[in-house]
Design a protein around this motif. Sequence first.
Motif, PDB file in Angstrom:
ATOM      1  N   ALA A  50       0.846  -1.192   0.000  1.00  0.00           N
ATOM      2  CA  ALA A  50       0.000   0.000   0.000  1.00  0.00           C
ATOM      3  C   ALA A  50       0.876   1.234   0.000  1.00  0.00           C
ATOM      4  O   ALA A  50       1.925   1.264   0.632  1.00  0.00           O
ATOM      5  N   MET A  51       0.430   2.247  -0.719  1.00  0.00           N
ATOM      6  CA  MET A  51       1.176   3.493  -0.772  1.00  0.00           C
ATOM      7  C   MET A  51       0.332   4.630  -0.219  1.00  0.00           C
ATOM      8  O   MET A  51      -0.902   4.564  -0.212  1.00  0.00           O
ATOM      9  N   ASP A  52       1.006   5.650   0.284  1.00  0.00           N
ATOM     10  CA  ASP A  52       0.357   6.924   0.565  1.00  0.00           C
ATOM     11  C   ASP A  52       0.283   7.680  -0.763  1.00  0.00           C
ATOM     12  O   ASP A  52       1.323   8.025  -1.342  1.00  0.00           O
ATOM     13  N   ASN A  53      -0.934   7.907  -1.245  1.00  0.00           N
ATOM     14  CA  ASN A  53      -1.065   8.674  -2.482  1.00  0.00           C
ATOM     15  C   ASN A  53      -0.412  10.042  -2.339  1.00  0.00           C
ATOM     16  O   ASN A  53      -0.335  10.596  -1.230  1.00  0.00           O
ATOM     17  N   ARG A  54       0.046  10.584  -3.443  1.00  0.00           N
ATOM     18  CA  ARG A  54       0.554  11.967  -3.429  1.00  0.00           C
ATOM     19  C   ARG A  54      -0.465  12.867  -2.738  1.00  0.00           C
ATOM     20  O   ARG A  54      -1.677  12.718  -2.921  1.00  0.00           O
ATOM     21  N   GLY A  55       0.051  13.784  -1.931  1.00  0.00           N
ATOM     22  CA  GLY A  55      -0.841  14.674  -1.194  1.00  0.00           C
ATOM     23  C   GLY A  55      -1.309  14.121   0.130  1.00  0.00           C
ATOM     24  O   GLY A  55      -2.021  14.807   0.868  1.00  0.00           O
ATOM     25  N   HIS A  56      -0.921  12.886   0.436  1.00  0.00           N
ATOM     26  CA  HIS A  56      -1.457  12.200   1.606  1.00  0.00           C
ATOM     27  C   HIS A  56      -0.328  11.544   2.411  1.00  0.00           C
ATOM     28  O   HIS A  56       0.723  11.204   1.859  1.00  0.00           O
ATOM     29  N   GLY A  57      -0.597  11.309   3.703  1.00  0.00           N
ATOM     30  CA  GLY A  57       0.319  10.541   4.540  1.00  0.00           C
ATOM     31  C   GLY A  57       1.727  11.104   4.529  1.00  0.00           C
ATOM     32  O   GLY A  57       1.952  12.305   4.686  1.00  0.00           O
ATOM     33  N   ALA A  58       2.687  10.196   4.311  1.00  0.00           N
ATOM     34  CA  ALA A  58       4.097  10.589   4.332  1.00  0.00           C
ATOM     35  C   ALA A  58       4.645  10.905   2.944  1.00  0.00           C
ATOM     36  O   ALA A  58       5.848  11.139   2.799  1.00  0.00           O
ATOM     37  N   SER A  59       3.789  10.907   1.923  1.00  0.00           N
ATOM     38  CA  SER A  59       4.243  11.220   0.565  1.00  0.00           C
ATOM     39  C   SER A  59       4.274  12.729   0.332  1.00  0.00           C
ATOM     40  O   SER A  59       3.662  13.498   1.084  1.00  0.00           O
ATOM     41  N   ARG A  74      -4.742  14.548 -11.198  1.00  0.00           N
ATOM     42  CA  ARG A  74      -5.625  13.861 -12.145  1.00  0.00           C
ATOM     43  C   ARG A  74      -5.557  12.358 -11.884  1.00  0.00           C
ATOM     44  O   ARG A  74      -4.469  11.827 -11.595  1.00  0.00           O
ATOM     45  N   PRO A  75      -6.674  11.637 -11.974  1.00  0.00           N
ATOM     46  CA  PRO A  75      -6.629  10.219 -11.599  1.00  0.00           C
ATOM     47  C   PRO A  75      -5.707   9.380 -12.466  1.00  0.00           C
ATOM     48  O   PRO A  75      -5.122   8.411 -11.978  1.00  0.00           O
ATOM     49  N   TRP A  76      -5.537   9.774 -13.739  1.00  0.00           N
ATOM     50  CA  TRP A  76      -4.607   9.003 -14.571  1.00  0.00           C
ATOM     51  C   TRP A  76      -3.152   9.281 -14.180  1.00  0.00           C
ATOM     52  O   TRP A  76      -2.296   8.415 -14.335  1.00  0.00           O
ATOM     53  N   VAL A  77      -2.890  10.468 -13.639  1.00  0.00           N
ATOM     54  CA  VAL A  77      -1.548  10.782 -13.130  1.00  0.00           C
ATOM     55  C   VAL A  77      -1.267   9.944 -11.877  1.00  0.00           C
ATOM     56  O   VAL A  77      -0.193   9.351 -11.721  1.00  0.00           O
ATOM     57  N   MET A  78      -2.246   9.870 -10.995  1.00  0.00           N
ATOM     58  CA  MET A  78      -2.076   9.095  -9.775  1.00  0.00           C
ATOM     59  C   MET A  78      -2.015   7.595 -10.073  1.00  0.00           C
ATOM     60  O   MET A  78      -1.329   6.835  -9.364  1.00  0.00           O
ATOM     61  N   ALA A  79      -2.707   7.178 -11.122  1.00  0.00           N
ATOM     62  CA  ALA A  79      -2.618   5.774 -11.531  1.00  0.00           C
ATOM     63  C   ALA A  79      -1.193   5.412 -11.946  1.00  0.00           C
ATOM     64  O   ALA A  79      -0.720   4.298 -11.683  1.00  0.00           O
ATOM     65  N   ALA A 116     -10.506   3.726  -5.734  1.00  0.00           N
ATOM     66  CA  ALA A 116     -11.198   2.915  -6.741  1.00  0.00           C
ATOM     67  C   ALA A 116     -11.113   3.592  -8.114  1.00  0.00           C
ATOM     68  O   ALA A 116     -10.873   2.935  -9.136  1.00  0.00           O
ATOM     69  N   ARG A 117     -11.286   4.908  -8.133  1.00  0.00           N
ATOM     70  CA  ARG A 117     -11.174   5.647  -9.398  1.00  0.00           C
ATOM     71  C   ARG A 117      -9.758   5.516  -9.964  1.00  0.00           C
ATOM     72  O   ARG A 117      -9.571   5.258 -11.160  1.00  0.00           O
ATOM     73  N   ILE A 118      -8.752   5.670  -9.107  1.00  0.00           N
ATOM     74  CA  ILE A 118      -7.365   5.527  -9.547  1.00  0.00           C
ATOM     75  C   ILE A 118      -7.127   4.125 -10.106  1.00  0.00           C
ATOM     76  O   ILE A 118      -6.472   3.950 -11.144  1.00  0.00           O
ATOM     77  N   SER A 119      -7.682   3.114  -9.448  1.00  0.00           N
ATOM     78  CA  SER A 119      -7.501   1.731  -9.895  1.00  0.00           C
ATOM     79  C   SER A 119      -8.104   1.505 -11.272  1.00  0.00           C
ATOM     80  O   SER A 119      -7.529   0.790 -12.102  1.00  0.00           O
ATOM     81  N   VAL A 120      -9.256   2.114 -11.529  1.00  0.00           N
ATOM     82  CA  VAL A 120      -9.886   1.976 -12.844  1.00  0.00           C
ATOM     83  C   VAL A 120      -9.024   2.632 -13.917  1.00  0.00           C
ATOM     84  O   VAL A 120      -8.841   2.068 -15.010  1.00  0.00           O
ATOM     85  N   LYS A 160      -9.976  19.095  -6.146  1.00  0.00           N
ATOM     86  CA  LYS A 160     -10.270  19.828  -7.384  1.00  0.00           C
ATOM     87  C   LYS A 160      -9.789  19.069  -8.606  1.00  0.00           C
ATOM     88  O   LYS A 160     -10.405  19.141  -9.680  1.00  0.00           O
ATOM     89  N   GLY A 161      -8.685  18.328  -8.470  1.00  0.00           N
ATOM     90  CA  GLY A 161      -8.071  17.702  -9.644  1.00  0.00           C
ATOM     91  C   GLY A 161      -8.418  16.264  -9.905  1.00  0.00           C
ATOM     92  O   GLY A 161      -8.193  15.766 -11.010  1.00  0.00           O
ATOM     93  N   SER A 162      -8.978  15.572  -8.897  1.00  0.00           N
ATOM     94  CA  SER A 162      -9.089  14.112  -9.001  1.00  0.00           C
ATOM     95  C   SER A 162     -10.479  13.610  -9.338  1.00  0.00           C
ATOM     96  O   SER A 162     -10.766  12.427  -9.207  1.00  0.00           O
ATOM     97  N   ARG A 163     -11.350  14.490  -9.809  1.00  0.00           N
ATOM     98  CA  ARG A 163     -12.753  14.114  -9.939  1.00  0.00           C
ATOM     99  C   ARG A 163     -13.157  13.685 -11.344  1.00  0.00           C
ATOM    100  O   ARG A 163     -14.343  13.520 -11.635  1.00  0.00           O
TER     101      ARG A 163
END
Length: 258
Positions: free
Chosen positions: A63-72, A82-87, A111-115, A186-189
Motif C-alpha cells: 500500500a502506498m500513501d497517495n501523493r498529497g497524503h500521509g508521508a508522501s 488527475r486520476p490518470w496521473v495518480m494511476a 477505486a477511481r485511480i484503480s480503474v 479539485k483535480g481528481s474528480r
Amino acid sequence: MNLNTPSFSTFTHDGLKLAYFDEGDPAGVPVLLIHGFASSAVVNWVHPGWLKTLGDAGYRVIAMDNRGHGASDKPTDPEAYRPWVMAEDSVSLLDHLRIPEAHFFGYSMGARISVFAALGHPDRVRSLVLGGLGIGMTDGVGDWDPIADALLAPALDDVTHDRGRMFRAFADQTKSDRNALAACIKGSRDLVARNDMGRIEAPTLIGVGTKDDIAGSAQELADLMPNAQALDIPGRDHMLAVGDRVFKKAVLDFYAEL
C-alpha cells in the motif's frame, strides 16, 4: 510482520517522493491497496484490519500513501492529482518492486485511480476490487466544491456544509495537509466514460455500503462491465464500509475463485 505500524519505504516518481509499505508473504500473490481521499495507507488499510486479513490469507500486501497524503510529497497544483496521473504512481510502484501484475484494490478515490490504472495498463491489473464507489464512477458523486472550501476554512466551526464538515473533520483527525487535499479534490474528480468501463476485462468486485450516500449503485456499475459483480455491504456508510467483515469475506472469496 508488525500489524500496527508497518515499516514504510519510499520511491520517487514524477519528481515526488512517495511512501509505501510492502508486507505479508514476499512469495504471495501481490495485492496493491490504494486508499481514498484524505486518508492514508495506515488509516485506510492497517487500522480497519485489511493488512492483517490479507496477510493472514497469504498475500503480499502493498500500500502506498497517495501523493498529497500521509508521508508522501504534497503538491498543491490540482493538475498533479488527475486520476490518470495518480494511476501512474501506482504502476510505478509495481515497477519499483519488479512486480509484473497485482490485484488492485482501491477505496473511493482509490477505486477511481484503480480503474484508470486498469484502462492504461490492463496487463498490470490482475483483478479489481472497487470499494466505496459505484455508478458515481461514471455519473459523478455530487458537488465537491464545498469540500475544497471546507478544507480551506479557518476552522471546522466555520463549515456548515454537511459533507464538507465530514471531510474537514476527517482531515483534521488524520492531521492532513489541507492545502494539498483541496488541490486533490479539485483535480481528481474526472469521470470514467461508460463505454470505457465496458473495456475493462479484469475480474472485478464492487462493494458499496447500503447507507453510502456518495458512491452510487454498485450493481449499475457492475452492469457496465463484462466481468464484474456487485456487493451490498449491509448497514454501512461511506466511512464505515471499508473495514466491514462482510466486505472482507467477500474479497477473500473473490480472490480464491480467480
